[in-house]
Every structure is written in structure tokens, then in C-alpha cells.
Scaffold this active site. Structure first.
Site, mmCIF file in Angstrom:
data_model
loop_
_atom_site.group_PDB
_atom_site.id
_atom_site.type_symbol
_atom_site.label_atom_id
_atom_site.label_comp_id
_atom_site.label_asym_id
_atom_site.label_seq_id
_atom_site.Cartn_x
_atom_site.Cartn_y
_atom_site.Cartn_z
ATOM 1 N N ARG A 240 -3.514 -1.462 -6.810
ATOM 2 C CA ARG A 240 -2.683 -2.665 -6.664
ATOM 3 C C ARG A 240 -2.828 -3.430 -7.924
ATOM 4 O O ARG A 240 -4.029 -3.054 -8.823
ATOM 5 C CB ARG A 240 -2.703 -3.657 -5.614
ATOM 6 N N TYR B 195 9.911 -34.752 -22.328
ATOM 7 C CA TYR B 195 8.511 -34.164 -22.516
ATOM 8 C C TYR B 195 7.467 -34.616 -21.321
ATOM 9 O O TYR B 195 7.874 -35.431 -20.474
ATOM 10 C CB TYR B 195 7.750 -34.915 -23.912
ATOM 11 N N GLY C 169 -5.482 -10.666 9.072
ATOM 12 C CA GLY C 169 -5.067 -10.491 10.450
ATOM 13 C C GLY C 169 -4.412 -9.326 10.699
ATOM 14 O O GLY C 169 -4.457 -8.962 11.938
ATOM 15 N N LYS D 164 0.891 -1.249 0.039
ATOM 16 C CA LYS D 164 -0.031 -0.176 -0.039
ATOM 17 C C LYS D 164 0.952 1.419 -0.054
ATOM 18 O O LYS D 164 0.575 2.167 -0.840
ATOM 19 C CB LYS D 164 -0.919 -0.036 1.293
ATOM 20 N N SER E 65 9.128 -43.474 -18.675
ATOM 21 C CA SER E 65 8.012 -42.741 -18.772
ATOM 22 C C SER E 65 7.505 -42.749 -17.273
ATOM 23 O O SER E 65 7.100 -43.917 -16.864
ATOM 24 C CB SER E 65 7.015 -42.985 -19.615
ATOM 25 N N HIS F 43 -10.987 -43.803 -10.829
ATOM 26 C CA HIS F 43 -11.572 -44.268 -12.079
ATOM 27 C C HIS F 43 -12.204 -43.159 -12.899
ATOM 28 O O HIS F 43 -11.991 -42.500 -14.092
ATOM 29 C CB HIS F 43 -12.085 -45.490 -12.136
ATOM 30 N N CYS G 224 3.861 -39.626 -17.707
ATOM 31 C CA CYS G 224 2.506 -39.877 -18.341
ATOM 32 C C CYS G 224 1.519 -39.582 -17.180
ATOM 33 O O CYS G 224 0.332 -40.208 -17.468
ATOM 34 C CB CYS G 224 2.424 -41.165 -19.176
ATOM 35 N N ARG H 149 -3.384 3.108 8.409
ATOM 36 C CA ARG H 149 -3.680 1.786 7.671
ATOM 37 C C ARG H 149 -2.261 1.026 7.795
ATOM 38 O O ARG H 149 -1.189 1.185 7.353
ATOM 39 C CB ARG H 149 -3.713 2.409 6.302
ATOM 40 N N MET I 78 -4.246 -5.284 11.258
ATOM 41 C CA MET I 78 -4.985 -4.491 11.904
ATOM 42 C C MET I 78 -5.709 -3.628 10.806
ATOM 43 O O MET I 78 -5.406 -3.363 9.629
ATOM 44 C CB MET I 78 -4.429 -3.167 12.759
HETATM 45 P P1 ADP Z 1 -8.184 -2.411 3.253
HETATM 46 O O1 ADP Z 1 -6.987 -3.122 3.096
HETATM 47 O O2 ADP Z 1 -9.000 -3.354 4.094
HETATM 48 O O3 ADP Z 1 -8.890 -1.942 1.768
HETATM 49 P P2 ADP Z 1 -7.912 0.208 3.641
HETATM 50 O O4 ADP Z 1 -6.576 0.909 4.323
HETATM 51 O O5 ADP Z 1 -7.395 0.391 2.044
HETATM 52 O O6 ADP Z 1 -8.076 -0.992 4.007
HETATM 53 O O7 ADP Z 1 -8.856 1.041 3.916
HETATM 54 C C1 ADP Z 1 -10.364 0.809 4.121
HETATM 55 C C2 ADP Z 1 -11.144 1.735 3.520
HETATM 56 O O8 ADP Z 1 -10.991 3.385 4.124
HETATM 57 C C3 ADP Z 1 -11.071 1.946 2.078
HETATM 58 O O9 ADP Z 1 -12.340 2.250 1.599
HETATM 59 C C4 ADP Z 1 -10.008 3.148 1.620
HETATM 60 O O10 ADP Z 1 -10.489 3.764 0.717
HETATM 61 C C5 ADP Z 1 -10.763 4.015 2.948
HETATM 62 N N1 ADP Z 1 -9.691 4.903 3.464
HETATM 63 C C6 ADP Z 1 -8.513 4.785 3.825
HETATM 64 N N2 ADP Z 1 -7.745 5.810 4.083
HETATM 65 C C7 ADP Z 1 -8.582 6.836 3.741
HETATM 66 C C8 ADP Z 1 -8.311 8.269 3.777
HETATM 67 N N3 ADP Z 1 -7.251 8.846 4.189
HETATM 68 N N4 ADP Z 1 -9.419 9.030 3.296
HETATM 69 C C9 ADP Z 1 -10.596 8.349 3.043
HETATM 70 N N5 ADP Z 1 -10.814 7.139 3.080
HETATM 71 C C10 ADP Z 1 -9.624 6.466 3.292
HETATM 72 MG MG MG Z 2 -8.022 -1.044 0.414
#
Ligand code: ADP
Ligand code: MG
Ligand code: MG
Length: 958
Positions: A362, A931, A109, A30, A844, A495, A911, A100, A111
Site C-alpha cells: 500500500r 488572497y 474494528g 488489500k 478583509s 494571545h 487575515c 483477511r 476482523m
Molecule cells: P493487517 O491488516 O493487520 O496487517 P494482514 O492480513 O496483513 O492484517 O495480516 C496480518 C499478518 O499476517 C501480516 O504479518 C501478514 O503478512 C500475515 N499474513 C497474512 N496472510 C498470510 C499468508 N497467506 N501467509 C503468511 N502470512 C500471512
Molecule cells: Mg498487513
């Protein structure tokens, strides 16, 4: 760089960022892409990323913030405040951020994101001022407390939901969105109480303290048990930790010129080169996921008139103008992203009051069809080269394109309507709709009846689905007549599964929810009972079983598919052959690009209506012939050691034995004589199709009992034909019964004890070859001896075969190259491959048996426990699907090495079912096989996988 100068935080703002996309390891996926998008000039809200290295240092310093972090954080906050012109906690216009997590590899898992961080009793006033919307500000505030409490402090969300529900009830409204400012204010106070009750402290009011805690919580989530377990299972090693992204908030919920959404730069289902995505007006990120309102397709954006809102602040015309501008902006962004990343992107966007922002990007996941179209079009657009295009398509995915499929909408509807009955193993892909038949004979009869009915009515004939406990070679006819096969037992190499894949027919195997009641012609699937003739639908790619009929569509062979496969050929080093037992299968393989037949099984040919009786006659008399011949030879020896009166007595005995033998021989040889021309005809058909290409024919392999009649009626008919009693036949059948037939009297063991059977087969092969050669066909026969475990077994079988070959050729006055080789499928053959190679022109690998014997798993019974093994991660894969490289792979590699030590030019292939499995194909390429051979329908998959293995080699070398 020393620890004290280590850069811990990377800043980004529009047009300028410290990081780049290549820094994914340090900044997480990210963070690296937020930096990259900023550099490219895309509108990314400013922020900064704390490195994954810092997370690692957090742990090495005993869960303390590493030295220097606090200072660097302060500097970056100051920088962010300067860039945005806002201050944390400000009572007029506060800076709010999201926090994030995000590692180099995305994993569950970690946060969850905390939004709106920085709100407290003062800054909420500032947000009110700035937005002019008190309700909005307090809603943001309560969301923040809820998210922070839940994800950073682990307070169950339920606690907060209870309060919201109570408020909604009190106000008599259905959604949170209908609550007003006063209510949200109350909610905030109650949320704070909940926070205190659960944490024994006040909700932190200081934004810097909020931020510190959120950052620590992200670090902490790196080592929560769920994340640790995930990394263990997926063998994700060498990662430093998770990065933490702190980013200025933008609000998609600030009225009707604000919105939030997700997009793909091209359609991920079809590959169509057009912006694809969804958006929600006046909503924050998490609302899209929550599914309270249904998002709109971005295609509708240029026509957006906000009609669904009762009091839009924008007039319909202004809305349309604004939203069509927004659509154009998104289209520009699509182009920028693709040109920059040279691949399809999956991105998040938010507009705040008509200002568009990018929040994430991504690489986009896509279907096989889309993957192919996109890869080819990106080459045509000059964005990537052919090699890259070939690497971008997942070989296993293309199987979807080779078979008929359900119409996606129709299938989704069936799922929603609860028409799905059960799920079994996805044994052979493709979709099938048909009437249930419970025996192979009924399947054939019903199919014939349907065809006849169709001819009369002029309507399309209904198809048949064969439902069995499990199938056996006797069911071939019924399987052939059916469009799909469903079995209650058996694994991916049972089978039913193997034969169905060979036929390119849909099969769901090992579906435990299927219970047959053949006597009453009923079958129960899960809780529903069906009769023969009732309609069900199968999805062989997912293993789903449905009641009723689901609409289907033909497999789509789009032009791009052909183009990509053509490109793949430039990089492929290892050959790809097909396993085929009939001319039709051989043709299918050839059509898909096979360069030879790597396995032609002779036994399937034995099951045809007019042959099976002779096969049975041959098998039932073979033990007698063998036993009498032994008695005869014993007697001859005794005779040579005896003189006088006794000798005359022995001579008399010998005469009697000879008489007995002649009688049995008449039946035995008679059967062989009947079968010879039939087999010859089969081989001729295949040789003609494979003109100029090698055809490997395996001599009889399965245990005899698979062919024997167990039904009393059939036994009686056979007895009559053989001039014996039904009891005698029944006795013989039970004598031939084996406790462990797969480890019993089969393969070359039959060839050694009953040499005439192999001789007949070799004669048929060579006579067919001679006949075809005379027609002008370029014939390349290769005779394969199965189940060799000791070199001496192969020597004996080879000598016998060689003799027949020479006889046939000299009699015909024809010269021809032929090969005699062996399967490597008994572990002992691998261990002694240097000795075995003395008598083999080729090896084979029969990896089905090799896996069965290396693991000691009966492949017909693995359905009972292997799925659980895989689920519990005792094994990473079902070893009958994906070659077990660590174990069975050693046996393969060893045999290649030892075999080539004896014969450097030994031709080596595979095979087993693994020959069409991409990872296994790469393995075969690596160990130096010539092959791989697989079901015709997997040939394109193997070709693509082989090309990718070749490209990987080239890349590693350069
Ligand atoms: P995930 O990996 O679960 O997608 P994200 O970090 O991308 O987690 O965020 C979850 C939601 O919060 C997404 O819809 C993202 O666009 C929104 N979001 C994250 N950061 C911001 C921000 N700075 N302003 C507005 N929306 C945000
Ligand atoms: Mg996201
Ligand atoms: Mg075998």
C-alpha cells in the site's frame, strides 16, 4: 448485469489475476493490490477475494450468504487446490490459507487475520510430513485455534494465554518458542476444550466449515458497533462492505531460511532512495508486531550469519549467501513496485525456506522531509509529473521543516526516561530549551544577564522560556526575549498562541498541568515543582513539556523543498500575503514568498518601552476630552436658544468649559503628538521592506483596558507625569473597565468616539508613505477599519480618514494611490455586506472575531471546553484553527457575493489565523478571494495549499 451473473470472487495467482488496483472499491485495498501485484508478476501466494458487494448482499439477504456464493466459493477452492497442487484437509500435504478482511478504506474494528486455516487432526499430520517438523506443525495448529476462537468467535484471548503460561511454567521456559511438540499437542487439546466451553460446540474440524465461518465472521465485523461508529465519525459513506481475502499460507517460521518482515521502498523518515525495513528470522507475521524478539534492519540482511541462533541449520557462510540473495530480490521488488505504483510502497513479505513472497502493499506514509524529497525525485525519475508531485505533499506537514526541532533520538530517549511532564495545546511549532522565567520582566532581565554572561565566558547564552498563566500585550517584551512560551490557560488563538506564531516562536498553550505561584517564584508542572532558572524543554508541534534539556537540530531546508515550492507556483491562483507588525516579520514573510502584508496591527507597536506611557496618557484623557466636548456643545446649543441675562451666564460657563478642555487637550494632544512620529517610523520601516507590494494597516482595534496600567506603582508614575493624583488615575482605570471587553468599546467604535486617535494613525501612515515615496520606494498603503458592523460606521471613519489623507498628500504635493477598506468580522457586516461595500475599497475577513461572534465562543476561554467538544465530536475541529465552512463559511461566502454585487472589483482577502490553514485556504480559493494572509511562518504552507486548490480546479475542469 443481473444478480445471477454477478461475479463474486476474483482469483489471483502469480502472473494472472481477475482484479486490478483500480478495483479497490470492489476488492478492498488489500485485495486490489494482491491482484495487481500478481498481474505484475510479483511472487504473491495464490488466492481469491470475495467482493465488498457480496458483503453488502449478505446484509440485504438478512445475514445469509447470498445466492451463488457457496457455488463460486467451491469453484475457487478447487481452482486454488489445482494451482497449488494441495488439498484442503489433506493428510499428506494440506492446503492452508489465511482469511483477511479489507475494505476500500482501511479502518479499525474489522476482523483480524486468521492464519493457518485448514488445520485439523489429520491435516496437522500432513503439515508435519511436509515440514519435517512436528513441533512447528502443532504450533501452527494451536495458533489457528487461538486466532479463530478469538477473532471469529470472540473468545477472550486471556483464556488461551492462561494455558500457555501454565505450560511454560511447567516446562520451566520463558517463551512459547521454547516449548516442544508434545507440549503443543497438549495445548491444542486444551484449546479445543476452551473453544467448546465458550461456544457450546466442538471446534469445527472440516476445513470448508472453518472457512465458511471465518468468511461469515468477516462479513459480521463490517457492522460491529466499533466499525459503524468509525464510519459515522469519519463520514465514510457509500462503501459496500468489506472484502474477504483467502490466500495460501506461506511460513516464515519454517526454520532459519524462513523469515518475515515489512519494508518501505524508500526511507519514510528521510526520503532516501534505498530499501528500508525490518525482518525476523524464523517467525510468522504476527511475531513482528508482538515485539517478543527485536527485528533486524534489512540493511543487515546481506551480512546475516544467524549468529543469534544456537543451532542454525545453515552454516554462517551459507546463511550469508542466501540472505544476500534475498536482499537483492527485495531490491528488485522495490524497483518493480515503484515503477508500477509510481509512489513509495509499504509492503509485507515472507520467505519460506528461501522462497520470497509478497503479502501486501500500500502507499507508504512518510514525514514532510521524505514526502518532499520523494515527490521531487519521482519527477526526476520520470515516474510522475510536477502536478502530481505538488499534490503529494501535505501542506500542514511542511511546517515541521520551517522551525528548529528536537533531535528525534534525544526526544525519544527523554520520553522513555519519563522526562515528559505534561501536554498542552501545540500552539506554535518548533522546539525550545530554556530556563524558566515567570514574568515578562524577568524573562527580559534573565535573557540580558545570560547574554552578558556569555560574552564574558565565551560560551553560548542560555535561552529563556516564559511560563505564564496566560499572556497579555504587556508581555510582548518578555515573549520576544524568550525562545519559547508555555501558558496554563488559553486556546489556539489566545494571545500567546497568536503572537508566538507571528514571531515564529515555539509555544505550548493551555497546559492545565501548569500551576503558577508567582509570589514564591515557583511553578508546578504536573507533580514536579520548578523555580525560576530551572531548565525545561517544549515541543510546540506536539504540545509536550519536558523537564531538563533535549538536544536540538536546525531546521533542514533541503534543496528539494525549494524545487517543489517553485513548481507549486505554476498552479497557484489565489495570492498569499503575510501578517506582519514589524519590518523583521515583513522580511520573514517576504523571504517565504509573501506578496503583500494583509494585516499590520498597529497596537503591538504601542507597547514599546518609551511609548506605552504616552499611549496610556492618551487613553486616560480621551474620555475626559470627549465628555468636555459634549458639555461644550450642549452649552453652545443652550446659548443659541437663550437670550438676556441667562445667556451671559451660559457664556461664562462656556468659557470655563473651554478652559477645562484646553487643559485636558494639552495632555491628550500632547500624547498624540509624541506617538505620531513613532508610528510614522514603524510604517516607514515596513513600507521600505515591502517596496512595490501592498501593505494593509489596521487602525487601533483592541479594547482600551488592555493597555491600561493595573499596577499601583505604574499608576502612581503615570499620575505624576500627567500632573494628577494616583487615585484619579486608579478611578479612571476602573471606569474604563468593561464586563465584556471583546464585545465592548473597541475597533471602529473607538474610532468614532475618539476620532483623533484614528486621525493620528492615518496621518502617520500617509506621512510615512509620502516620505518613502520621496526616497523612491513604491508604496501601496491600504488603511483598514476594524470591527465594522454597520455601513454607517465605515462611512464616518472613512470620511475622516479620507480627509486626513488628502491633507497630507496635498501638503506634500504628492500624488499616490491608497485604499481604505474594512475588516469583515462582525456577523452583521456579512449580512449587510452590500451596504458596507459602498464605502470599502477592500474587504478583509477577520475570521478569528467572526468565528468568536458567530459561535458566541470567547476565543480566550475556549481552551476550557473546545478540546472536549472536539474529542466528543460535537465539533469536527476547533473552529479557531480550521474555518467552520458550514457556519462561519456561509457568512464569508455571503459577504463575498454581496460585496461584489455592489462593487464587482472589490478586493477581498482573509487575515484571520485561518489564512494559513490548508482546508481554509482551499475554501478561500473556492469563494473567489484574491488572497489569503497568515503568519510569515505559514506562508509556504498557504502557498502549497493554494497550489493544490488550483490543481484540483484544473483536474475537475478536465
Ligand atoms: P493487517 O491488516 O493487520 O496487517 P494482514 O492480513 O496483513 O492484517 O495480516 C496480518 C499478518 O499476517 C501480516 O504479518 C501478514 O503478512 C500475515 N499474513 C497474512 N496472510 C498470510 C499468508 N497467506 N501467509 C503468511 N502470512 C500471512
Ligand atoms: Mg498487513
Ligand atoms: Mg478582529
Amino acid at each position: 448485469m443481473g444478480a445471477e451473473t454477478k461475479k463474486r470472487i476474483y482469483f489471483f495467482k502469480p502472473g494472472e489475476a481477475d482484479g486490478r488496483t483500480e478495483m479497490r472499491e470492489l476488492l478492498g485495498g488489500k485485495g486490489a493490490n494482491l491482484a495487481e501485484m500478481s498481474n505484475v508478476g510479483l511472487p504473491v501466494p495464490s488466492g481469491f477475494t470475495i467482493t465488498t458487494e457480496t458483503c453488502r448482499d449478505f446484509y440485504t439477504s438478512g445475514k445469509q450468504w447470498p445466492e451463488g456464493l457457496e457455488e463460486e466459493l467451491d469453484e475457487n477452492i478447487a481452482k486454488l487446490e489445482e494451482t497449488t497442487g494441495r488439498k484442503l484437509g489433506d493428510r499428506d500435504d494440506p492446503l492452508l490459507v489465511s482469511v483477511r478482511s479489507g475494505g476500500a478504506v482501511s479502518m479499525p474494528g474489522m476482523m483480524d487475520t486468521v492464519l493457518n486455516l485448514g488445520l485439523n487432526e489429520e491435516s496437522v499430520q500432513g503439515l508435519t510430513k511436509r515440514s519435517g517438523d512436528e513441533r512447528f506443525a502443532w504450533d501452527c495448529y494451536r495458533r489457528f485455534i487461538q486466532m479463530f476462537g478469538n477473532v471469529a468467535m470472540f473468545i477472550p484471548n486471556r483464556n488461551f494465554e492462561v494455558v500457555l503460561t501454565a505450560q511454560r511454567e511447567k516446562a520451566g521456559v520463558q517463551y512459547d518458542g521454547q516449548l516442544g511438540a508434545e507440549q503443543f499437542k497438549e495445548i491444542v487439546q486444551e484449546f479445543k476444550k476452551i473453544y467448546k466451553e465458550n461456544t457450546d460446540e466442538e471446534f469445527p474440524a472440516d476445513p470448508k466449515e472453518q472457512l465458511r465461518r471465518a468468511i461469515s465472521a468477516v462479513f459480521g465485523s463490517w457492522n460491529n458497533p466499533q466499525a459503524i461508529r468509525y464510519r459515522e465519525i469519519h463520514e465514510i459513506k457509500g462503501l459496500l462492505g468489506t472484502a474477504v481475502n483467502i490466500q495460501t499460507m506461506v511460513f516464515g517460521n519454517m526454520g532459519h531460511s524462513s523469515f518475515t518482515g515489512v519494508g518501505f521502498t524508500r526511507n519514510p523518515a528521510t526520503g532516501e532512495n534505498k530499501l528500508y525495513g525490518e525482518y525476523l528470522v524464523n517467525a510468522q507475521g504476527e511475531d513482528v508486531v508482538a515485539g517478543i524478539r527485536t527485528p533486524k534492519n534489512v540493511d543487515e540482511m546481506p551480512e546475516e550469519r544467524l549468529a543469534e541462533f544456537t543451532d542454525p541449520q545453515l552454516s554462517p557462510d551459507d546463511a550469508r549467501k542466501l540472505y544476500s540473495e534475498m536482499y537483492d530480490r527485495l531490491t528488485d521488488i522495490k524497483r518493480t513496485l515503484e515503477e508500477h505504483y509510481t509512489d513509495v510502497q509499504d509492503f509485507e513479505f515472507t520467505a519460506q525456506e528461501g522462497e520470497l513472497y509478497m503479502l501486501q502493499t500500500r502507499t507508504g506514509k512518510r514525514t514532510a522531509l521524505a514526502a518532499i524529497c520523494i515527490a521531487v525525485e519521482l519527477v526526476q525519475d520520470g515516474l510522475i509529473d510536477k502536478k502530481t508531485a505538488v499534490m503529494r505533499v501535505e501542506p500542514n506537514q511542511i511546517e515541521q521543516l520551517l522551525h528548529k526541532q528536537f533531535d528525534e533520538d534525544a526526544k525519544a530517549k527523554a520520553e522513555v526516561e519519563g522526562k515528559q511532564l505534561a501536554t498542552g495545546l501545540p500552539a506554535s511549532p518548533g522546539a525550545a530549551v530554556g530556563k524558566i522565567a515567570l514574568t515578562a520582566d524577568n524573562a527580559e532581565a534573565m535573557a540580558a544577564a545570560e547574554t552578558e554572561k556569555a560574552a564574558q565566558t565565551g560560551e553560548a547564552a542560555a535561552s529563556i522560556i516564559l511560563v505564564r498563566e496566560e499572556t497579555s500585550p504587556e508581555d510582548i517584551g518578555g515573549m520576544d526575549a524568550a525562545v519559547g512560551i508555555l501558558t496554563a490557560r488559553g486556546g489556539m488563538t489566545s494571545h500567546a498562541a497568536v503572537v508566538a506564531r507571528g514571531m515564529g516562536k515555539c509555544c505550548v498553550a493551555g497546559c492545565g498541568a501548569v500551576h503558577l505561584d508567582e509570589a514564591n517564584k515557583k511553578v508546578t508542572i504536573a507533580t514536579k515543582q520548578f523555580s525560576e532558572g530551572d531548565v525545561i524543554s517544549l515541543d510546540g508541534a506536539t504540545g509536550q513539556v519536558f523537564e531538563g534539556s533535549i538536544a536540538m537540530r536546525e531546521a533542514e531546508m533541503v534543496g528539494a523543498f525549494g524545487t517543489l515550492m517553485e513548481w507549486a507556483e505554476e498552479y497557484r491562483k489565489i495570492g498569499v500575503w503575510a501578517n506582519a507588525d514589524t519590518p523583521a516579520d515583513a522580511q520573514q514573510g517576504l523571504d517565504f514568498g509573501a506578496e503583500g502584508i494583509g494585516l499590520c496591527r498597529t497596537e503591538h507597536m504601542f507597547f514599546e518601552e518609551d511609548r506605552i506611557a504616552y499611549v496610556r496618557q492618551m487613553m486616560l484623557t480621551a474620555p475626559d476630552v470627549r465628555e468636555i466636548e459634549r458639555r461644550l456643545s450642549d452649552a453652545e446649543i443652550r446659548k443659541s436658544q437663550t437670550a438676556g441675562k441667562d445667556r451671559a451666564e451660559i457664556e461664562k460657563q462656556i468659557e470655563a468649559i473651554k478652559g477645562e478642555l484646553a487643559e485636558k487637550r494639552k495632555l491628550f494632544d500632547g500624547a498624540l503628538t509624541e506617538l505620531l512620529p513613532e508610528q510614522r517610523k514603524d510604517f516607514e520601516g515596513i513600507f521600505r521592506v515591502m517596496d512595490g507590494l501592498p501593505v494593509v494597516i489596521r487602525l487601533l482595534d483592541p479594547p482600551l483596558h488592555e493597555f491600561l496600567p493595573h499596577d499601583a506603582n505604574i499608576q502612581a508614575r503615570l499620575a505624576q507625569r500627567m500632573g494628577t493624583s494616583a487615585e484619579a488615575v486608579a478611578t479612571r482605570v476602573s471606569q474604563l473597565r468593561e464586563l465584556n471587553p471583546m464585545l465592548g468599546h473597541r475597533g471602529c467604535r473607538l474610532g468614532i468616539t475618539y476620532p483623533d486617535i484614528y486621525k493620528m494613525q492615518v496621518q502617520a501612515i500617509m506621512e510615512a508613505a509620502v516620505n518613502c515615496k520621496k526616497e523612491g520606494v513604491d508604496v501601496r498603503p491600504e488603511i483598514m477599519i476594524p470591527l465594522v458592523g454597520a455601513a454607517e460606521e465605515l462611512r464616518i471613519c472613512r470620511d475622516a480618514a479620507e480627509q486626513v489623507c488628502q491633507e497630507v498628500l496635498s501638503k506634500a504635493g504628492v500624488e499616490m494611490d491608497y485604499k481604505i477598506g474594512t475588516m469583515i468580522e462582525v456577523p452583521r457586516a456579512s449580512l449587510t455586506a452590500d451596504e458596507v461595500a459602498q464605502y470599502a475599497d477592500f474587504f478583509s475577513f477577520g475570521t478569528n472575531d467572526l468565528t468568536q461572534m458567530a459561535f458566541g465562543f470567547s476565543r480566550d476561554d475556549v481552551g476550557v471546553f473546545v478540546p472536549e467538544y472536539v474529542e466528543r465530536e460535537i465539533l469536527e475541529h476547533d473552529p479557531f484553527q480550521v474555518l467552520d465552512q458550514a457556519g462561519v463559511g456561509q457568512l464569508v461566502a455571503m459577504a463575498v457575493e454581496k460585496g461584489r454585487k455592489t462593487k464587482p472589483d472589490l478586493k477581498i482577502g482573509i487575515c484571520g489565523e485561518h489564512g494559513g490553514e490548508p482546508r481554509s485556504v482551499e475554501f478561500c480559493h473556492r469563494v473567489g478571494m484574491d488572497y489569503v494572509s497568515c503568519s510569515p511562518f505559514r506562508v509556504p504552507i498557504a502557498r502549497l495549499a493554494a497550489a493544490q486548490a488550483g490543481i484540483k480546479d484544473e483536474l475537475a475542469a478536465s
